[in-house]
Design a protein around this motif. Sequence first.
Motif, mmCIF file in Angstrom:
data_model
loop_
_atom_site.group_PDB
_atom_site.id
_atom_site.type_symbol
_atom_site.label_atom_id
_atom_site.label_comp_id
_atom_site.label_asym_id
_atom_site.label_seq_id
_atom_site.Cartn_x
_atom_site.Cartn_y
_atom_site.Cartn_z
ATOM 1 N N ILE A 6 -11.504 1.475 -29.295
ATOM 2 C CA ILE A 6 -11.795 0.502 -28.234
ATOM 3 C C ILE A 6 -10.533 0.048 -27.493
ATOM 4 N N ILE A 7 -9.381 0.564 -27.900
ATOM 5 C CA ILE A 7 -8.135 0.179 -27.229
ATOM 6 C C ILE A 7 -8.031 0.868 -25.866
ATOM 7 N N GLU A 8 -7.795 0.071 -24.832
ATOM 8 C CA GLU A 8 -7.659 0.595 -23.477
ATOM 9 C C GLU A 8 -6.228 1.059 -23.200
ATOM 10 N N ASP A 9 -6.115 1.977 -22.299
ATOM 11 C CA ASP A 9 -4.800 2.389 -21.807
ATOM 12 C C ASP A 9 -4.094 1.174 -21.198
ATOM 13 N N LYS A 10 -2.787 1.064 -21.433
ATOM 14 C CA LYS A 10 -2.028 -0.097 -20.971
ATOM 15 C C LYS A 10 -2.145 -0.282 -19.462
ATOM 16 N N ILE A 90 -7.032 -14.733 -18.978
ATOM 17 C CA ILE A 90 -8.051 -13.763 -19.375
ATOM 18 C C ILE A 90 -9.092 -14.536 -20.176
ATOM 19 N N ASP A 91 -10.153 -14.947 -19.510
ATOM 20 C CA ASP A 91 -11.147 -15.803 -20.146
ATOM 21 C C ASP A 91 -12.009 -15.020 -21.126
ATOM 22 N N PRO A 92 -12.367 -15.635 -22.256
ATOM 23 C CA PRO A 92 -13.260 -14.981 -23.214
ATOM 24 C C PRO A 92 -14.609 -14.659 -22.582
ATOM 25 N N SER A 93 -15.229 -13.603 -23.067
ATOM 26 C CA SER A 93 -16.539 -13.199 -22.566
ATOM 27 C C SER A 93 -17.618 -13.707 -23.523
ATOM 28 N N GLN A 108 -20.527 -8.720 -27.362
ATOM 29 C CA GLN A 108 -19.856 -7.509 -27.843
ATOM 30 C C GLN A 108 -18.667 -7.171 -26.950
ATOM 31 N N ASP A 109 -18.790 -7.471 -25.659
ATOM 32 C CA ASP A 109 -17.678 -7.206 -24.730
ATOM 33 C C ASP A 109 -16.439 -8.006 -25.109
ATOM 34 N N ASP A 110 -16.648 -9.205 -25.652
ATOM 35 C CA ASP A 110 -15.496 -10.035 -25.992
ATOM 36 C C ASP A 110 -14.740 -9.493 -27.201
ATOM 37 N N VAL A 111 -15.427 -8.790 -28.085
ATOM 38 C CA VAL A 111 -14.737 -8.152 -29.208
ATOM 39 C C VAL A 111 -13.680 -7.192 -28.668
#
Length: 231
Positions: A6-10, A90-93, A108-111
């Motif tokens: 789930i890690i996004e590209d920087k 960056i506000d929590p979802s 789940q998006d906030d995880v």
Amino acid sequence: HFDHDIIEDKAQFFGRHKMDLNKKYICYSGDDATTCPDDPQYLSDFANAVRKLNEQKNHSLGIVFRRCPVDFSGRYDEVLAKNKDLIVSIDPSWEKIGEGWNTVLPTQDDVKLLVNTIFHTEMVVNLGSSMAFDYACLKKPCAYLNYDSSNKVDPDFSVSKIYKYVHFRSMPDQKAVIWLNSANEIAAKIKDGLEKNETLESVEKWFEIINQDPPQLASQRTWEAIMQIVK
């Protein structure tokens, strides 16, 4: 926290949140108004310290502000506006399904958002938050604010009350976090935290005390417990 898929590209994460690829970011994790009525002042103190590091120590640092998921107030607006060149929000979802604080629920998006915020920042600063463990999962340090603001919103509030809560008794020693004991020492201690990771061993021991080890198997243990209950 342990799912690397789930890690996004920087570049993708920084671009989506309008962050500067040339900066390293530190996360400031906000508290709710009851736990910390002076939190905007602490954020201001922290921003001043980061600005000082950038100007005097040749750093290139920014701040990611992640507000408490149940805090929808405008109490940070003035600090954020004053430091818009330094702070990215960056506000929590989370979803608000009622009026009470306990009816604001994570998605789940906030995880994914939380884990990527941790992955793409260097450390976290807050007042006594369990975010110390979130960052420990990714081998990153946490700094706890540990002084009373000179500009109190509530004259009866003191950080000493926070660290007397029962759950802090499980802390194996005082080395699990970096203690920020005054506004004047934030810059120096943040610099040390970025250059050294001397709290990791102790905070991992603390995590083992409050959470069954290994944490990577939490979902499996939960599922097995549900199956036992069903049987």
